[in-house]
Design a protein around this motif. Structure first.
Motif, PDB file in Angstrom:
ATOM      1  N   ARG A 118       0.861  -1.200   0.000  1.00 18.86           N
ATOM      2  CA  ARG A 118       0.000   0.000   0.000  1.00 18.86           C
ATOM      3  C   ARG A 118       0.881   1.228   0.000  1.00 18.86           C
ATOM      4  NH1 ARG A 118      -3.114  -3.389   3.364  1.00 18.86           N
ATOM      5  NH2 ARG A 118      -5.252  -3.408   2.606  1.00 18.86           N
ATOM      6  N   TRP A 119       0.494   2.241  -0.766  1.00 20.90           N
ATOM      7  CA  TRP A 119       1.287   3.467  -0.807  1.00 20.90           C
ATOM      8  C   TRP A 119       0.419   4.650  -1.236  1.00 20.90           C
ATOM      9  CZ3 TRP A 119       0.962  -0.215  -4.457  1.00 20.90           C
ATOM     10  CH2 TRP A 119       0.902   0.140  -5.804  1.00 20.90           C
ATOM     11  N   GLY A 120       0.938   5.869  -1.014  1.00 22.50           N
ATOM     12  CA  GLY A 120       0.191   7.080  -1.353  1.00 22.50           C
ATOM     13  C   GLY A 120       0.062   7.234  -2.861  1.00 22.50           C
ATOM     14  N   TRP A 121      -1.082   7.796  -3.310  1.00 15.77           N
ATOM     15  CA  TRP A 121      -1.330   7.935  -4.751  1.00 15.77           C
ATOM     16  C   TRP A 121      -2.103   9.224  -4.999  1.00 15.77           C
ATOM     17  CZ3 TRP A 121       0.260   4.332  -8.415  1.00 15.77           C
ATOM     18  CH2 TRP A 121      -0.071   4.666  -9.738  1.00 15.77           C
ATOM     19  N   ARG A 122      -1.623  10.074  -5.894  1.00 18.00           N
ATOM     20  CA  ARG A 122      -2.273  11.371  -6.123  1.00 18.00           C
ATOM     21  C   ARG A 122      -2.995  11.478  -7.466  1.00 18.00           C
ATOM     22  NH1 ARG A 122      -3.580  14.540  -1.871  1.00 18.00           N
ATOM     23  NH2 ARG A 122      -2.678  13.198  -0.295  1.00 18.00           N
ATOM     24  N   GLY A 123      -2.363  11.079  -8.562  1.00 29.18           N
ATOM     25  CA  GLY A 123      -2.947  11.322  -9.895  1.00 29.18           C
ATOM     26  C   GLY A 123      -3.902  10.220 -10.322  1.00 29.18           C
ATOM     27  N   ASP A 124      -4.192  10.189 -11.624  1.00 33.12           N
ATOM     28  CA  ASP A 124      -5.045   9.132 -12.160  1.00 33.12           C
ATOM     29  C   ASP A 124      -4.309   7.789 -12.098  1.00 33.12           C
ATOM     30  OD1 ASP A 124      -7.039  10.912 -12.635  1.00 33.12           O
ATOM     31  OD2 ASP A 124      -6.852  10.903 -14.818  1.00 33.12           O
ATOM     32  N   MET A 125      -5.080   6.722 -12.086  1.00 29.81           N
ATOM     33  CA  MET A 125      -4.507   5.371 -12.006  1.00 29.81           C
ATOM     34  C   MET A 125      -4.921   4.612 -13.271  1.00 29.81           C
ATOM     35  SD  MET A 125      -5.296   2.848  -8.792  1.00 29.81           S
ATOM     36  CE  MET A 125      -4.269   3.664  -7.575  1.00 29.81           C
ATOM     37  N   GLY A 126      -3.999   3.834 -13.840  1.00 29.11           N
ATOM     38  CA  GLY A 126      -4.326   3.068 -15.054  1.00 29.11           C
ATOM     39  C   GLY A 126      -3.767   1.665 -14.957  1.00 29.11           C
ATOM     40  N   ARG A 127      -4.149   0.839 -15.922  1.00 29.71           N
ATOM     41  CA  ARG A 127      -3.741  -0.572 -15.863  1.00 29.71           C
ATOM     42  C   ARG A 127      -2.246  -0.773 -16.081  1.00 29.71           C
ATOM     43  NH1 ARG A 127      -7.221  -4.610 -19.119  1.00 29.71           N
ATOM     44  NH2 ARG A 127      -8.011  -2.842 -20.292  1.00 29.71           N
ATOM     45  N   ALA A 128      -1.587   0.226 -16.706  1.00 26.10           N
ATOM     46  CA  ALA A 128      -0.150   0.080 -16.962  1.00 26.10           C
ATOM     47  C   ALA A 128       0.690   0.442 -15.732  1.00 26.10           C
ATOM     48  CB  ALA A 128       0.240   0.972 -18.139  1.00 26.10           C
ATOM     49  N   ASP A 129       0.052   0.972 -14.687  1.00 29.41           N
ATOM     50  CA  ASP A 129       0.832   1.376 -13.513  1.00 29.41           C
ATOM     51  C   ASP A 129       1.456   0.161 -12.826  1.00 29.41           C
ATOM     52  OD1 ASP A 129       0.600   4.223 -13.520  1.00 29.41           O
ATOM     53  OD2 ASP A 129      -1.527   3.969 -13.063  1.00 29.41           O
ATOM     54  N   ARG A 130       2.636   0.421 -12.261  1.00 29.86           N
ATOM     55  CA  ARG A 130       3.457  -0.678 -11.720  1.00 29.86           C
ATOM     56  C   ARG A 130       3.547  -0.573 -10.192  1.00 29.86           C
ATOM     57  NH1 ARG A 130       7.249  -3.804 -14.264  1.00 29.86           N
ATOM     58  NH2 ARG A 130       6.979  -2.630 -16.193  1.00 29.86           N
ATOM     59  N   CYS A 131       3.453  -1.706  -9.526  1.00 33.78           N
ATOM     60  CA  CYS A 131       3.624  -1.731  -8.066  1.00 33.78           C
ATOM     61  C   CYS A 131       5.103  -1.499  -7.753  1.00 33.78           C
ATOM     62  CB  CYS A 131       3.172  -3.079  -7.502  1.00 33.78           C
ATOM     63  SG  CYS A 131       3.646  -3.308  -5.773  1.00 33.78           S
ATOM     64  N   PRO A 132       5.425  -0.530  -6.887  1.00 37.19           N
ATOM     65  CA  PRO A 132       6.838  -0.258  -6.589  1.00 37.19           C
ATOM     66  C   PRO A 132       7.488  -1.359  -5.759  1.00 37.19           C
ATOM     67  CG  PRO A 132       5.410   1.115  -5.224  1.00 37.19           C
ATOM     68  CD  PRO A 132       4.508   0.381  -6.173  1.00 37.19           C
ATOM     69  N   SER A 133       6.689  -2.253  -5.199  1.00 40.37           N
ATOM     70  CA  SER A 133       7.261  -3.311  -4.370  1.00 40.37           C
ATOM     71  C   SER A 133       7.509  -4.590  -5.181  1.00 40.37           C
ATOM     72  CB  SER A 133       6.335  -3.588  -3.189  1.00 40.37           C
ATOM     73  OG  SER A 133       6.864  -4.594  -2.390  1.00 40.37           O
ATOM     74  N   CYS A 134       6.473  -5.154  -5.837  1.00 34.78           N
ATOM     75  CA  CYS A 134       6.662  -6.425  -6.563  1.00 34.78           C
ATOM     76  C   CYS A 134       6.851  -6.205  -8.070  1.00 34.78           C
ATOM     77  CB  CYS A 134       5.505  -7.376  -6.301  1.00 34.78           C
ATOM     78  SG  CYS A 134       3.955  -6.894  -7.093  1.00 34.78           S
ATOM     79  N   GLN A 135       6.732  -4.938  -8.497  1.00 36.20           N
ATOM     80  CA  GLN A 135       6.972  -4.565  -9.913  1.00 36.20           C
ATOM     81  C   GLN A 135       5.911  -5.084 -10.883  1.00 36.20           C
ATOM     82  OE1 GLN A 135       9.350  -2.357 -10.273  1.00 36.20           O
ATOM     83  NE2 GLN A 135      10.037  -2.649  -8.181  1.00 36.20           N
ATOM     84  N   SER A 136       4.811  -5.651 -10.372  1.00 34.66           N
ATOM     85  CA  SER A 136       3.816  -6.188 -11.313  1.00 34.66           C
ATOM     86  C   SER A 136       2.963  -5.051 -11.875  1.00 34.66           C
ATOM     87  CB  SER A 136       2.938  -7.241 -10.645  1.00 34.66           C
ATOM     88  OG  SER A 136       2.177  -6.657  -9.626  1.00 34.66           O
ATOM     89  N   THR A 137       2.448  -5.266 -13.084  1.00 32.40           N
ATOM     90  CA  THR A 137       1.492  -4.328 -13.663  1.00 32.40           C
ATOM     91  C   THR A 137       0.136  -5.032 -13.747  1.00 32.40           C
ATOM     92  OG1 THR A 137       2.156  -5.052 -15.855  1.00 32.40           O
ATOM     93  CG2 THR A 137       3.147  -3.003 -15.053  1.00 32.40           C
ATOM     94  N   GLY A 138      -0.909  -4.211 -13.871  1.00 32.67           N
ATOM     95  CA  GLY A 138      -2.258  -4.785 -13.965  1.00 32.67           C
ATOM     96  C   GLY A 138      -2.840  -5.156 -12.615  1.00 32.67           C
ATOM     97  N   SER A 139      -2.103  -4.874 -11.545  1.00 32.44           N
ATOM     98  CA  SER A 139      -2.600  -5.263 -10.213  1.00 32.44           C
ATOM     99  C   SER A 139      -2.785  -4.056  -9.295  1.00 32.44           C
ATOM    100  CB  SER A 139      -1.613  -6.237  -9.569  1.00 32.44           C
ATOM    101  OG  SER A 139      -0.359  -5.595  -9.409  1.00 32.44           O
TER     102      SER A 139
END
Ligand code: OAD
Length: 228
Positions: A118-139
């Motif tokens: 879990r982490w702070g998020w300010r802008g729009d979110m999309g499916r291409a965004d990447r988790c900074p911890s496990c590096q996965s996209t789409g999640s």
């Protein structure tokens, strides 16, 4: 008054310009909650869900806390207060409240459905965004609780209710459990209960007392009365 437990809902942010869910012009009259606020809806159409919450996040960023949010922050400076909110906005914090229990999560935070980060998020979110911890996209998803998921901090809330002297529900329709059941939990513990709302909620009959009116008027007056 030793320990006041507050539960707020969308009604406290209504006069800040954030829509409620079940009022005549509420969000659930325009969107099907099964489509935008369930894990199944997210699997079916992630873009629809992310866009819905992108709009909520933008509305939240444009909104300002109102007199009711600020009054509750003043109350917490003078008394022992546990502030629980069903709201995913950050208007309590921006209104000066230090510790807020967000039982339905926070729109300004992200959650990785893959690793739970879990982490702070300010802008729009999309499916291409990447988790900074496990590096996965789409999640990557908003850190909000959907119908069918378990609300956050329930043990902490039960503990707060069990040491409360007064339980106050503000601006919530009493339509969604477990939050709608806190009044009966409080009553069973012998805690005094008060509802502050525009209209009587679905569980209005379970409260000892009621104050009806707009939150920006009723909440500051009630707080002033307690503090004077
Ligand atoms: P609702 O939309 O169900 O209820 C809002 C309540 O606020 C109603 O009882 C209104 O009468 C009252 N209200 C409206 N304007 C007000 C004002 N200016 N001052 C005071 N009261 C006012 O919203 P919630 O009860 O917060 O959950 O909804 C509970 C949950 O249902 C939400 O957290 C959300 C939603 O689906 C999830 O998405 C998991």
């Amino acid at each position: 008054m030793d320990h006041i437990v507050l539960l707020t809902g969308a009604g406290i942010s209504a006069e800040s310009g954030l829509g409620t869910f079940r009022d005549a012009d509420g969000l659930w009259t325009r969107y099907d909650l099964a489509d935008v606020a369930t894990p199944e809806g997210y699997v079916r159409d992630p873009d629809l869900v992310l866009d819905f919450y992108n709009a909520r996040r933008r509305n939240c960023a444009e909104a300002a806390p109102n007199a009711a949010h600020r009054a509750l922050a003043r109350l917490a400076e003078a008394a022992r207060v546990t502030l629980i909110t069903q709201n995913i906005d950050d208007l309590h914090e921006r209104g000066g409240s230090g510790e807020v229990i967000h039982m339905h999560g926070e729109i300004m935070r992200a959650l990785c459905g893959n690793c739970g980060h879990r982490w702070g998020w300010r802008g729009d979110m999309g499916r291409a965004d990447r988790c900074p911890s496990c590096q996965s996209t789409g999640s990557v998803r908003p850190d909000v609780v959907w119908f069918g998921e378990i609300p956050y901090h329930l043990e902490r809330i039960s503990a707060a209710l069990s040491s409360a002297d007064l339980f106050v529900a503000i601006g919530t329709s009493g339509a969604v459990y477990p939050a709608a059941g806190f009044v009966s939990e409080a009553r069973a513990l012998g805690v005094e209960t008060l509802e502050i709302n525009l209209d009587p909620s679905e569980v209005a009959g379970q409260f000892d007392r009621q104050i009806l009116g707009k939150a920006t008027e009723t909440v500051p007056l009630w707080v002033e009365g307690l503090l004077s």
